[in-house]
Write an enzyme that holds these catalytic residues in place. Structure first.
Site, PDB file in Angstrom:
ATOM      1  N   GLY A 108       0.862  -1.191   0.000  1.00  0.00           N
ATOM      2  CA  GLY A 108       0.000   0.000   0.000  1.00  0.00           C
ATOM      3  C   GLY A 108       0.882   1.220   0.000  1.00  0.00           C
ATOM      4  O   GLY A 108       1.807   1.320  -0.801  1.00  0.00           O
ATOM      5  N   GLU A 109       0.639   2.112   0.923  1.00  0.00           N
ATOM      6  CA  GLU A 109       1.401   3.359   1.008  1.00  0.00           C
ATOM      7  C   GLU A 109       1.920   3.455   2.438  1.00  0.00           C
ATOM      8  O   GLU A 109       1.154   3.654   3.381  1.00  0.00           O
ATOM      9  CB  GLU A 109       0.454   4.508   0.639  1.00  0.00           C
ATOM     10  CG  GLU A 109       0.968   5.880   0.856  1.00  0.00           C
ATOM     11  CD  GLU A 109       2.329   6.145   0.220  1.00  0.00           C
ATOM     12  OE1 GLU A 109       3.206   6.636   0.944  1.00  0.00           O
ATOM     13  OE2 GLU A 109       2.489   5.859  -0.993  1.00  0.00           O
ATOM     14  N   SER A 110       3.235   3.299   2.585  1.00  0.00           N
ATOM     15  CA  SER A 110       3.804   3.156   3.931  1.00  0.00           C
ATOM     16  C   SER A 110       3.627   4.406   4.793  1.00  0.00           C
ATOM     17  O   SER A 110       3.436   4.301   6.009  1.00  0.00           O
ATOM     18  CB  SER A 110       5.285   2.773   3.849  1.00  0.00           C
ATOM     19  OG  SER A 110       5.996   3.700   3.071  1.00  0.00           O
ATOM     20  N   CYS A 128       6.171  -5.232   0.455  1.00  0.00           N
ATOM     21  CA  CYS A 128       6.255  -3.904  -0.159  1.00  0.00           C
ATOM     22  C   CYS A 128       6.168  -2.784   0.881  1.00  0.00           C
ATOM     23  O   CYS A 128       7.120  -2.573   1.614  1.00  0.00           O
ATOM     24  CB  CYS A 128       5.204  -3.806  -1.252  1.00  0.00           C
ATOM     25  SG  CYS A 128       5.677  -2.679  -2.556  1.00  0.00           S
ATOM     26  N   ARG A 163      12.707   3.590  -0.843  1.00  0.00           N
ATOM     27  CA  ARG A 163      11.313   3.624  -1.311  1.00  0.00           C
ATOM     28  C   ARG A 163      11.259   3.948  -2.802  1.00  0.00           C
ATOM     29  O   ARG A 163      12.110   4.664  -3.311  1.00  0.00           O
ATOM     30  CB  ARG A 163      10.518   4.707  -0.573  1.00  0.00           C
ATOM     31  CG  ARG A 163      10.241   4.400   0.862  1.00  0.00           C
ATOM     32  CD  ARG A 163       9.345   5.485   1.451  1.00  0.00           C
ATOM     33  NE  ARG A 163       8.021   5.477   0.872  1.00  0.00           N
ATOM     34  CZ  ARG A 163       7.148   6.473   0.974  1.00  0.00           C
ATOM     35  NH1 ARG A 163       7.470   7.571   1.634  1.00  0.00           N
ATOM     36  NH2 ARG A 163       5.965   6.386   0.422  1.00  0.00           N
ATOM     37  N   ILE A 169       5.192  -3.264  -7.610  1.00  0.00           N
ATOM     38  CA  ILE A 169       4.364  -2.068  -7.841  1.00  0.00           C
ATOM     39  C   ILE A 169       4.958  -0.914  -7.042  1.00  0.00           C
ATOM     40  O   ILE A 169       4.882  -0.911  -5.812  1.00  0.00           O
ATOM     41  CB  ILE A 169       2.900  -2.316  -7.412  1.00  0.00           C
ATOM     42  CG1 ILE A 169       2.309  -3.520  -8.143  1.00  0.00           C
ATOM     43  CG2 ILE A 169       2.051  -1.064  -7.675  1.00  0.00           C
ATOM     44  CD1 ILE A 169       0.941  -3.964  -7.638  1.00  0.00           C
ATOM     45  N   ARG A 170       5.570   0.030  -7.727  1.00  0.00           N
ATOM     46  CA  ARG A 170       6.251   1.164  -7.063  1.00  0.00           C
ATOM     47  C   ARG A 170       7.001   0.663  -5.815  1.00  0.00           C
ATOM     48  O   ARG A 170       6.860   1.184  -4.705  1.00  0.00           O
ATOM     49  CB  ARG A 170       5.247   2.271  -6.700  1.00  0.00           C
ATOM     50  CG  ARG A 170       4.604   2.912  -7.921  1.00  0.00           C
ATOM     51  CD  ARG A 170       3.695   4.064  -7.556  1.00  0.00           C
ATOM     52  NE  ARG A 170       2.637   3.688  -6.650  1.00  0.00           N
ATOM     53  CZ  ARG A 170       1.550   3.005  -6.991  1.00  0.00           C
ATOM     54  NH1 ARG A 170       1.377   2.646  -8.258  1.00  0.00           N
ATOM     55  NH2 ARG A 170       0.638   2.703  -6.105  1.00  0.00           N
ATOM     56  N   HIS A 184       4.788  -8.357  -4.418  1.00  0.00           N
ATOM     57  CA  HIS A 184       3.459  -8.762  -3.920  1.00  0.00           C
ATOM     58  C   HIS A 184       3.181 -10.235  -4.238  1.00  0.00           C
ATOM     59  O   HIS A 184       2.592 -10.527  -5.280  1.00  0.00           O
ATOM     60  CB  HIS A 184       2.381  -7.909  -4.611  1.00  0.00           C
ATOM     61  CG  HIS A 184       2.322  -6.503  -4.151  1.00  0.00           C
ATOM     62  ND1 HIS A 184       1.417  -6.051  -3.216  1.00  0.00           N
ATOM     63  CD2 HIS A 184       3.057  -5.437  -4.492  1.00  0.00           C
ATOM     64  CE1 HIS A 184       1.592  -4.761  -2.999  1.00  0.00           C
ATOM     65  NE2 HIS A 184       2.589  -4.352  -3.768  1.00  0.00           N
ATOM     66  N   GLU A 237       0.965 -12.049  -3.012  1.00  0.00           N
ATOM     67  CA  GLU A 237      -0.484 -12.288  -2.927  1.00  0.00           C
ATOM     68  C   GLU A 237      -1.192 -11.977  -4.246  1.00  0.00           C
ATOM     69  O   GLU A 237      -2.352 -12.327  -4.419  1.00  0.00           O
ATOM     70  CB  GLU A 237      -1.098 -11.465  -1.775  1.00  0.00           C
ATOM     71  CG  GLU A 237      -1.342  -9.988  -2.037  1.00  0.00           C
ATOM     72  CD  GLU A 237      -0.082  -9.108  -2.049  1.00  0.00           C
ATOM     73  OE1 GLU A 237       1.035  -9.654  -1.947  1.00  0.00           O
ATOM     74  OE2 GLU A 237      -0.225  -7.884  -2.200  1.00  0.00           O
TER      75      GLU A 237
HETATM   76  N1  GLN Z   1       5.551   2.977  -2.878  1.00  0.00           N
HETATM   77  C1  GLN Z   1       4.907   2.518  -1.670  1.00  0.00           C
HETATM   78  C2  GLN Z   1       5.569   3.127  -0.441  1.00  0.00           C
HETATM   79  O1  GLN Z   1       6.649   3.674  -0.539  1.00  0.00           O
HETATM   80  C3  GLN Z   1       4.959   0.995  -1.595  1.00  0.00           C
HETATM   81  C4  GLN Z   1       4.210   0.405  -2.759  1.00  0.00           C
HETATM   82  C5  GLN Z   1       3.544  -0.899  -2.506  1.00  0.00           C
HETATM   83  O2  GLN Z   1       3.303  -1.299  -1.365  1.00  0.00           O
HETATM   84  N2  GLN Z   1       3.164  -1.559  -3.576  1.00  0.00           N
HETATM   85  O3  GLN Z   1       5.011   3.070   0.592  1.00  0.00           O
END
Ligand code: GLN
Length: 192
Positions: A46-48, A78, A105, A132-133, A168, A170
């Protein structure tokens, strides 16, 4: 086997489905009272930054940190890996800091940073990895086990009760990693 899945933000439902298909009871963690008698914990992608803020606002941060330090098995993917990392090279935030690694990151770039590849992951050969990113691990302490490296960057590690992955698992159909995590939870003993 009762596995808690942090469900404040991000890709938690896919972990839940996969673990349920392996016969686990899953609890979505949104408040302190959800943290009862867990055999394992998943910190999803997700987004840390957002996850770190919500963990603190919901008073989940300290209890979860303590549970990890006390040996609760954790699968962190991630953003979850970023939450565990002792250091983040390109961010001033720090979170649980229970995993002695330095992560970067959005290490593959923000826009073109999503891709799928295959590599071995510990003893699991040809594992599909969806990035993913994603972050990668720039440094790991000598006692951290390296599970996977892509283009000379570390993307999977194990340290005591903690598994940290930059990708990921999952989001693929391959259940082998989640099976290994369930075995780790079983081997670490009964409910903590
Ligand atoms: N870019 C997100 C972060 O820095 C991590 C991306 C992800 O969990 N797929 O939090």
């Amino acid at each position: 086997m009762k596995i808690g899945i942090l469900a404040v933000q991000g890709a938690f439902i896919e972990h839940e489905r996969m673990l349920q298909s392996l016969g686990c009871d899953c609890v979505e963690i949104r408040q302190k009272s959800d943290l009862c008698r867990l055999d394992g914990l998943v910190l999803p992608g997700g987004e840390s930054t957002v996850q770190g803020r919500l963990l603190r606002e919901l008073d989940l941060f300290e209890p979860i940190k303590e549970m990890i330090q006390n040996g609760l098995p954790v699968l962190a993917t991630c953003a979850g890996l970023i939450l565990l990392a002792e250091d983040i090279s390109n961010d001033s935030d720090r979170h649980f800091q229970t995993l002695p690694v330095t992560v970067k990151r959005n290490a593959y770039g923000r826009q073109l940073g999503s891709f799928v590849t295959r590599a071995s992951l510990g003893r699991l050969d040809s594992f599909e990895m969806v990035f993913i990113r994603a972050p990668y691990i720039e440094w790991a302490a000598p006692d951290v086990e390296i599970l996977s490296t892509i283009d000379e960057h570390i993307v999977g590690v194990k340290y005591k009760n903690q598994i940290g992955l930059a990708f990921h698992p999952e989001l693929s159909c391959d259940k082998r990693l989640h099976e290994s995590f369930v075995k780790l939870c079983q081997s670490m003993g009964s409910s903590l």
